[in-house]
Design an enzyme around this catalytic site. Structure first.
Site, PDB file in Angstrom:
ATOM      1  N   HIS A  22     -31.699  25.939  21.808  1.00  0.00           N
ATOM      2  CA  HIS A  22     -31.032  26.665  20.730  1.00  0.00           C
ATOM      3  C   HIS A  22     -30.326  27.910  21.274  1.00  0.00           C
ATOM      4  O   HIS A  22     -29.164  28.181  20.940  1.00  0.00           O
ATOM      5  CB  HIS A  22     -32.075  27.052  19.675  1.00  0.00           C
ATOM      6  CG  HIS A  22     -31.556  27.922  18.579  1.00  0.00           C
ATOM      7  ND1 HIS A  22     -31.132  27.439  17.359  1.00  0.00           N
ATOM      8  CD2 HIS A  22     -31.404  29.282  18.517  1.00  0.00           C
ATOM      9  CE1 HIS A  22     -30.740  28.440  16.595  1.00  0.00           C
ATOM     10  NE2 HIS A  22     -30.902  29.573  17.278  1.00  0.00           N
ATOM     11  N   GLU A  23     -31.016  28.679  22.108  1.00  0.00           N
ATOM     12  CA  GLU A  23     -30.432  29.919  22.638  1.00  0.00           C
ATOM     13  C   GLU A  23     -29.288  29.633  23.607  1.00  0.00           C
ATOM     14  O   GLU A  23     -28.272  30.331  23.603  1.00  0.00           O
ATOM     15  CB  GLU A  23     -31.516  30.761  23.318  1.00  0.00           C
ATOM     16  CG  GLU A  23     -32.658  31.199  22.400  1.00  0.00           C
ATOM     17  CD  GLU A  23     -32.192  31.958  21.175  1.00  0.00           C
ATOM     18  OE1 GLU A  23     -31.091  32.556  21.208  1.00  0.00           O
ATOM     19  OE2 GLU A  23     -32.910  31.938  20.162  1.00  0.00           O
ATOM     20  N   HIS A  59     -26.192  28.946  21.704  1.00  0.00           N
ATOM     21  CA  HIS A  59     -25.495  30.166  21.272  1.00  0.00           C
ATOM     22  C   HIS A  59     -24.520  30.625  22.367  1.00  0.00           C
ATOM     23  O   HIS A  59     -23.389  31.023  22.069  1.00  0.00           O
ATOM     24  CB  HIS A  59     -26.500  31.285  20.995  1.00  0.00           C
ATOM     25  CG  HIS A  59     -27.059  31.282  19.605  1.00  0.00           C
ATOM     26  ND1 HIS A  59     -26.270  31.302  18.480  1.00  0.00           N
ATOM     27  CD2 HIS A  59     -28.358  31.289  19.156  1.00  0.00           C
ATOM     28  CE1 HIS A  59     -27.034  31.315  17.401  1.00  0.00           C
ATOM     29  NE2 HIS A  59     -28.301  31.293  17.776  1.00  0.00           N
ATOM     30  N   GLU A  95     -26.268  29.670  13.004  1.00  0.00           N
ATOM     31  CA  GLU A  95     -27.615  29.205  13.327  1.00  0.00           C
ATOM     32  C   GLU A  95     -27.736  27.688  13.165  1.00  0.00           C
ATOM     33  O   GLU A  95     -28.403  27.024  13.953  1.00  0.00           O
ATOM     34  CB  GLU A  95     -28.656  29.906  12.454  1.00  0.00           C
ATOM     35  CG  GLU A  95     -28.933  31.342  12.843  1.00  0.00           C
ATOM     36  CD  GLU A  95     -29.371  31.490  14.288  1.00  0.00           C
ATOM     37  OE1 GLU A  95     -30.273  30.732  14.722  1.00  0.00           O
ATOM     38  OE2 GLU A  95     -28.804  32.337  14.984  1.00  0.00           O
TER      39      GLU A  95
END
Length: 295
Positions: free
Chosen positions: A149-150, A153, A224
Site C-alpha cells: 500500500h505504501e 503511494h 487511499e
C-alpha cells in the site's frame, strides 16, 4: 494520517513564514494608490507564494518526517537484526516489482500505534516508515500488504499530485486572506490599519488554510482506495484485504478498551460515515471496495 498531517503542517508554517517575510520587506504590494486592491497583481502574488510554499513543503517532507517522528532509517549495508533485514528486503522487493529503479529508504519509528506512511519529494527520494506497534501487532502477510500500500503511494506519485493541489489551495488561501484582511482594516482608524491588516492576514491565512485542508483531506481519502488496489496488485489481494481486516480488528479491540482516540484518529474514519477531517475512509468501506474490485 502522519504523511498528510506533516505535509499540511509544514506547508502552513512555510506559508506563514513566507508571508511575514514578504510583508516586512514590502514585496508584492497589491494596493493601488487609492487604497484599493489590484486583483490581478494580488492573484499573481498569491500563486507565487502558494506554489512556492507547497513545493518547499514537498522538498522538506522526508526530512520533517524523520525529525518529527524520530524515524530510524535502516541501512541495507549495515549489520541489521533478522526482523530489520526482513523488512528492508520486503520493501525493496515490492519496490522493484513496482518498477522502481531507486529503492526507497526504509525506517522504523518507536510508537505503540499501528501505523505506517510513505513520503518524500520524488520516487527517487522516498521513505517508507513503519511503527514498532504495527510490527508487533501484524503478521508477515499483513505487513506485506501494508508495505505494498505504501509503495503504491510512491509509485502513484501521490505526494507530487497532492503538492500541486496544495499549491492551488494555497493560492486561494493567500488571495482570500488578504482581501479579508484589507476589508477588516477598513473598519479601524487609519493610523492602526497597517497593524490590523498585518495581523488579520496571518489570522485569516490560518483559518482559510484549515478550511482548504478539507479539499486535501478529500483527495487523500480518494487516493487511499487507489493505494489499496496498488497494494493488492503488488503484495496480493488476499494480503491487502488481510492487512485491512487486521487493522479493523485492532481498531475494534482498542475501542472496546476505551482507547477510541487512537483508533479513530490514527487508523480510519468513523464507522458508517467519514469525517470531513479524516485523511482515510472508513476501513469497512475500504475492505468492501477491495473485495468487489476485479483485476
Amino acid at each position: 494520517m502522519k504523511r498528510i498531517f506533516l505535509f499540511i503542517l509544514t506547508n502552513l508554517l512555510v506559508m506563514i513564514t513566507i508571508g511575514i517575510i514578504l510583508s516586512v520587506f514590502g514585496v508584492g504590494s497589491y494596493m493601488n494608490e487609492q487604497g484599493g486592491i489590484n486583483f490581478q497583481q494580488l492573484l499573481v502574488f498569491s500563486a507565487i507564494v502558494g506554489f512556492t510554499g507547497a513545493f518547499i513543503s514537498l522538498a522538506m517532507s522526508r526530512w520533517m518526517a524523520k525529525m518529527m517522528m524520530g524515524v530510524q532509517v535502516l541501512n541495507p549495508q549495515a549489520n541489521l537484526t533478522g526482523s530489520e533485514r526482513e523488512l528492508v528486503d520486503m520493501v525493496h522487493r515490492i519496490a522493484r516489482n513496482a518498477g522502481m529503479s531507486v529503492m526507497p529508504e526504509v525506517g522504523i519509528y518507536e510508537s505503540k500505534e499501528v501505523n505506517a506512511f510513505a513520503t518524500g519529494p520524488s520516487k527517487r527520494r522516498s521513505l517508507v516508515a513503519i511503527s514498532t506497534g504495527l510490527l508487533e501487532e501484524m503478521d508477515r502477510d499483513a505487513v506485506e500488504g501494508i508495505v505494498g500500500h505504501e509503495v503504491a503511494h510512491i509509485v502513484n506519485g501521490d505526494m507530487v499530485t497532492m503538492t500541486l493541489l496544495q499549491g492551488v489551495v494555497n493560492t486561494f488561501v493567500v488571495f482570500l486572506s488578504r482581501i479579508a484582511a484589507w476589508a477588516a482594516s477598513r473598519f479601524v482608524k487609519e493610523d492602526v490599519a497597517p497593524i490590523v491588516h498585518f495581523i488579520a492576514v496571518i489570522v485569516f491565512q490560518i483559518v482559510f488554510s484549515i478550511l482548504g485542508s478539507l479539499v486535501v483531506f478529500a483527495y487523500s481519502r480518494h487516493r487511499e482506495f487507489h493505494a489499496d488496489r496498488g497494494g493488492a496488485y503488488l503484495a496480493g489481494k488476499d494480503k491487502m484485504i488481510h492487512a485491512l481486516q487486521t487493522l479493523q480488528n485492532y481498531k475494534d479491540r482498542v475501542v472496546s478498551e476505551k482507547q477510541a482516540s487512537v483508533a479513530t484518529l490514527k487508523i480510519s474514519g468513523k464507522p458508517g460515515k467519514t469525517s470531513w477531517f479524516s485523511t482515510h475512509p472508513d476501513l469497512g468501506e475500504r475492505i468492501r471496495a477491495l473485495q468487489e474490485s476485479q483485476f
